[in-house]
Design an enzyme around this catalytic site. Structure first.
Site, mmCIF file in Angstrom:
data_model
loop_
_atom_site.group_PDB
_atom_site.id
_atom_site.type_symbol
_atom_site.label_atom_id
_atom_site.label_comp_id
_atom_site.label_asym_id
_atom_site.label_seq_id
_atom_site.Cartn_x
_atom_site.Cartn_y
_atom_site.Cartn_z
ATOM 1 N N GLU A 157 -85.163 19.908 -142.229
ATOM 2 C CA GLU A 157 -84.014 19.216 -142.075
ATOM 3 C C GLU A 157 -83.205 18.948 -143.381
ATOM 4 O O GLU A 157 -83.930 18.881 -144.571
ATOM 5 C CB GLU A 157 -83.978 17.888 -141.518
ATOM 6 N N CYS A 177 -82.153 14.368 -137.210
ATOM 7 C CA CYS A 177 -80.872 13.364 -136.790
ATOM 8 C C CYS A 177 -79.681 14.368 -137.088
ATOM 9 O O CYS A 177 -78.724 14.154 -136.487
ATOM 10 C CB CYS A 177 -80.899 12.273 -137.266
ATOM 11 N N ASN A 229 -81.934 15.801 -129.972
ATOM 12 C CA ASN A 229 -82.971 15.304 -130.767
ATOM 13 C C ASN A 229 -83.686 13.989 -130.433
ATOM 14 O O ASN A 229 -84.355 14.291 -129.214
ATOM 15 C CB ASN A 229 -82.335 15.255 -132.305
ATOM 16 N N GLU A 230 -83.390 13.103 -131.068
ATOM 17 C CA GLU A 230 -84.028 11.810 -130.448
ATOM 18 C C GLU A 230 -82.847 11.128 -129.500
ATOM 19 O O GLU A 230 -82.299 10.207 -129.870
ATOM 20 C CB GLU A 230 -84.399 10.861 -131.707
HETATM 21 O O1 AHR Z 1 -87.450 13.096 -140.228
HETATM 22 C C1 AHR Z 1 -86.620 12.357 -140.443
HETATM 23 C C2 AHR Z 1 -85.901 11.871 -139.296
HETATM 24 O O2 AHR Z 1 -86.800 11.087 -138.557
HETATM 25 C C3 AHR Z 1 -85.369 12.534 -138.291
HETATM 26 O O3 AHR Z 1 -84.118 13.175 -138.861
HETATM 27 C C4 AHR Z 1 -85.090 12.219 -137.094
HETATM 28 O O4 AHR Z 1 -85.154 12.868 -135.908
HETATM 29 C C5 AHR Z 1 -86.365 11.035 -137.100
HETATM 30 O O5 AHR Z 1 -85.972 10.022 -136.530
#
Ligand code: AHR
Length: 658
Positions: free
Chosen positions: A50, A242, A376-377
Site C-alpha cells: 500500500e 484503505c 477492503n475493510e
Molecule cells: O495496513 C494499514 C491499514 O490497516 C490498511 O490500509 C487498512 O486496510 C487497515 O486498516
C-alpha cells in the site's frame, strides 16, 4: 497448564550448573509420514503493498522528485523558486497534469532564475552513482537556444554533481541527461538553473537512479524491490488497504488513472496524508508512477500471483457515516465495469480494448491474473449489497477468476460475525481477514483455524501484524516471535488458509504514518525487520503438503509448554520441514518421531535455521540492520527421530531429507 504432552527428564541432558543440576526436559512429538495432508497453495505466503508511510512515492517507486509535474493543489509544494518563475496551464503537453512552469530571465546579469526540489525528506545520492535527469521543455518566444544546468546539492549547500542541457525547440520535447553524484548524501536537493538569457517552459521534472530494479527507466528502487523478491512471495496484494477506498470516492484508487504515459497520470491526494493528525503529511500525494502496469510487471518479476483489490463503490466507512458518500447500488455499473476492464487489461488479447493498452505499454503477453478482491475493510449490509452485483457479473464474464470478499476491519466481533455467513452465501472464493492485535492474541490464536468451517470460502489473512503497544508497536523480536508461533496455525490449516500477507510492507523512517511495518528505509538504506525474516522463513520453507505434528495425546502443538509447531512435506525436495517456536525462556529438547516409514528409509538432517533472542524487545535498526537474522541451527537424526534442542525465545526451521 495442560499436561497433554510427553515430558521426560533426560539424564544425558542433565546440565551441571554450579552445584545445582538442572534437568532439561524432553518433549516428544510425532509426525505420521503416512498421512500426507492437503496441498499447500503456491499463494500461501505473500506480500501486501500500500502507498502508506511513503511506500510508493518516496519509497519503492524510484522517482526522486516530489511534485514533478507541479500538479499538487499547491502547485509549488516541494519546490523552492528563485528569479522569475511563473506557474502556467494554458499550453500544457499533458491534459491530466495541466500545470507547468515558465522560467525567464530575471532582468539583471547577477540574478538567477531556477527551481530547487526537496525530494521526499531529501534526495539520496550515492557517490559515483549515476542518475537520469529528464524534463519536458521548450524555449519560449525566442530563436536563441536555451540552456539549463542541473545540480545535485548536498546538505551543506555544496554542488555534488552537475550537467547542462540545451533546450532548442519551441515544441514540447523530452530532454534528458545522465548526472553522476560525486558524494554520498542522504538529504540532498535537485537544483535546476536557467543558464541562458531567454525563457523556457518546463514540465514533469524527473530524476531516477539509473540503477533501478531490472534497469527500468520508470523503475523501482533496487534494494527495496530486491528485498521483496527475496521473500519469494506467492501472492502480491495491491494497492491496499484503505487507499483502495479513499477518504472519499474522489480519492479512491482508480486503476485507469494509473496506466499509460507516466506524465499524464493525474496526481491523487494520498488518503494517509491527514488520517492521523499526530502523523500529519500534507505533502503526501500519489503520482501513480507506480501504477497497475508496474504492479503487474513486479508480480511477474517476483513470480507472485497478482491480487488487485478494487473499490466496491463504498468510500472508507470509518470516515464516511453519511450514506450519500457512497455510490448507490443502482449506480454501480461503472465500478463493476472497472473491475471487468482490469481483468481485460491483465489478461485480454491484444485485440481487446484494454489488452491493447497493456500491449502498447510494452507487455503483449497476458499477465495471467487469477484473483481479484472487491472492497477492503467494508462492513454491514451495504457492503454485501454492493458486492453481490460484482460477484454476479464477474462469474458471468470471467468464471475462472477467484473473487475475494471482506470480513471487515477486525478478525472478530459483530461485523465479522455478520459478514462470514454472508460471504458464504454470496459464494466468494476467499474471505479477507484483518488482524492487528497484541502479541498475546497471536500466541492465543495459533489454533484459530483448527475448527474453521471447511465447507465455505477459503481464508485470505490479508492484513496482519503483531502490535506490541508498550513499545509503541515496534518491530521487535516479541512481535516477530508471536507471528511465527501464530503462523504454525496458518500452516497446519493450509487446507483452508490459502493466502496470508503481513501488513503494511514499507515505512520511510522520516515519513511514516503507521507502525509496525515489515521493511524500513531512509533515502539510502533499508532494514529488514525480524518480522520480515519470519515471513521469509515461512515462504522459503512452504512445502507442498500439510503434515500432522502431534503430542502423544494427538493434540496439535498450539502453545502447551510454550511450544508451537507444525510440519509440512515438500514433494519437490523430498523432505519434511518442521517449524518450532519456543516462546518460553528455557531451552527444550524436542524429539520428533517419524512414524509409518519404511524400515529401510534413511533420514538425514538438511538445512536448519533459527531466530533467537534473549531480549524480546530487541529490534533491528537502519544502522544495525543485522542484529536479528536467521542463523544456522543444528539438529540430529537418530534413525527416524529428529532431535532438536530449541533455545528459549526462538523460532527454528528444521529440514529432514529422505
Ligand atoms: O495496513 C494499514 C491499514 O490497516 C490498511 O490500509 C487498512 O486496510 C487497515 O486498516
Amino acid at each position: 497448564m495442560k499436561k497433554n504432552f510427553c515430558k521426560i527428564v533426560s539424564i544425558a541432558a542433565l546440565l551441571a550448573f554450579g552445584q545445582t543440576a538442572i534437568a532439561q526436559q524432553t518433549y516428544e512429538l510425532t509426525l505420521d509420514t503416512k498421512k500426507v495432508g492437503a496441498p499447500i497453495q503456491s499463494t500461501m505466503y505473500g506480500l501486501f503493498f500500500e502507498d502508506i508511510n511513503f511506500g510508493a512515492d518516496g519509497g519503492l517507486y524510484a522517482e526522486l522528485v516530489k511534485n514533478r509535474s507541479f500538479d499538487f493543489p499547491q502547485s509549488l509544494m516541494g519546490w523552492y523558486t528563485f528569479g522569475k518563475v511563473e506557474v502556467k496551464k494554458d499550453n500544457s503537453p499533458f491534459d491530466k497534469n495541466p500545470n507547468y512552469l515558465v522560467l525567464s530571465n530575471p532582468g539583471h546579469a547577477h540574478k538567477h532564475t531556477g527551481i530547487e526540489n526537496e525530494g521526499f525528506r531529501g534526495i539520496g545520492f550515492v557517490k559515483d552513482a549515476t542518475y537520469r535527469f529528464s524534463v519536458w521543455a521548450k524555449k519560449e518566444k525566442t530563436t536563441e537556444d536555451q540552456k539549463i544546468r542541473i545540480e545535485f546539492i548536498n546538505s551543506k549547500n555544496n554542488i555534488i554533481g552537475t550537467e547542462e542541457l540545451s533546450i532548442n525547440s519551441t515544441d514540447w520535447q523530452k530532454h534528458q541527461v545522465i548526472v553522476t553524484a560525486k558524494e554520498t548524501e542522504e538529504k540532498g536537493r535537485l537544483r535546476v538553473f536557467l543558464v541562458s538569457k531567454g525563457s523556457i517552459a518546463v514540465d514533469h521534472v524527473s530524476l531516477f537512479p539509473t540503477d533501478t530494479y531490472k534497469g527500468r527507466e520508470n523503475g523501482l528502487r533496487k534494494d527495496l524491490a530486491q528485498a521483496l523478491t527475496d521473500i519469494h512471495p506467492g501472492i502480491f496484494r495491491f494497492p491496499g488497504g484503505c487507499i483502495v477506498e479513499g477518504t472519499d470516492l474522489d480519492t479512491r484508487y482508480d486503476w485507469k488513472k494509473t496506466i499509460g504515459p507516466v506524465e499524464n497520470r493525474p496526481v491523487n491526494e494520498n488518503r494517509w496524508h491527514y488520517t492521523f493528525t499526530n502523523r500529519f503529511f500534507p505533502d503526501y500525494y500519489q503520482s501513480y508512477g507506480l501504477g497497475f502496469y508496474e504492479y503487474f510487471l513486479l508480480s511477474e518479476d517476483m513470480g507472485a500471483e497478482p491480487l488487485p483489490v478494487l473499490s466496491c463503490g463504498l468510500a472508507c466507512q470509518f470516515q464516511n457515516e453519511d450514506e450519500h458518500a457512497h455510490v448507490p447500488v443502482s449506480n454501480l455499473a461503472p465500478y463493476i465495469q472497472d473491475a471487468l476492464d482490469l481483468i481485460e487489461f491483465a489478461n485480454g488479447p491484444i485485440t481487446s480494448k484494454w489488452g491493447k493498452v497493456r500491449a502498447d505499454m510494452g507487455h503483449p503477453a497476458p499477465f495471467n491474473l487469477k484473483y481479484i478482491g472487491i472492497g477492503n475493510e467494508q462492513w454491514g449490509p451495504e457492503y454485501v449489497d454492493h458486492l453481490a452485483p460484482f460477484v454476479k457479473e464477474m462469474r458471468a464474464k470471467y468464471p475462472n477468476i477467484k473473487v475475494i470478499g471482506s470480513s471487515g476491519p477486525s478478525a472478530d466481533g459483530k461485523a465479522f460475525d455478520y459478514l462470514w455467513p454472508e460471504m458464504k452465501r454470496l459464494k466468494v472464493d476467499l474471505v479477507d481477514e484483518h488482524y492487528y492485535k497484541e502479541p498475546d492474541w497471536f500466541f492465543n490464536n495459533a489454533s484459530r483455524y483448527d475448527n474453521y468451517d471447511r465447507k465455505g470460502p477459503a481464508v485470505f489473512a490479508g492484513e496482519y501484524a503483531s502490535h506490541d503497544h508498550p513499545t509503541k508497536k515496534q518491530n521487535n523480536f516479541l512481535s516477530a516471535l508471536s507471528e511465527a508461533a501464530f503462523m504454525t496455525g496458518l500452516e497446519r490449516n493450509a487446507d483452508i488458509v490459502h493466502m496470508c500477507t503481513y501488513a503494511p510492507l514499507f515505512a520511510h523512517i522520516d515519513a511514516w504514518q503507521w507502525c509496525p511495518d515489515m521493511i524500513w528505509f531512509d533515502n539510502l538504506k533499508m532494514m529488514k525487520t525480524p518480522n520480515y525474516y519470519v515471513q521469509q522463513l515461512y515462504a522459503h520453507n512452504k512445502g507442498t503438503n500439510t503434515m500432522t505434528l502431534l503430542w502423544p495425546d494427538k493434540k496439535a502443538v498450539t502453545g502447551q509448554e510454550n511450544l508451537y509447531a507444525s510440519a509440512v512435506y515438500d514433494k519437490d525436495q523430498n523432505c519434511y520441514i518442521v517449524k518450532v517456536a519456543n516462546t518460553g525462556t528455557e531451552s527444550k529438547n524436542i524429539k520428533v518421531t517419524l512414524t509409518g516409514t519404511k524400515k529401510k528409509t534413511t533420514f538425514t538432517v538438511g538445512d536448519c535455521v533459527v531466530m533467537q533472542n534473549n531480549n524480546l524487545k530487541a529490534v533491528n535498526t537502519l544502522d544495525t540492520p543485522l542484529s536479528i537474522t536467521p542463523t544456522k541451527a543444528t539438529a540430529t537424526m537418530d534413525g527416524n527421530i529428529l532431535n532438536i534442542q530449541t533455545q528459549g525465545q526462538s523460532f527454528g526451521v528444521y529440514k529432514i531429507k529422505l
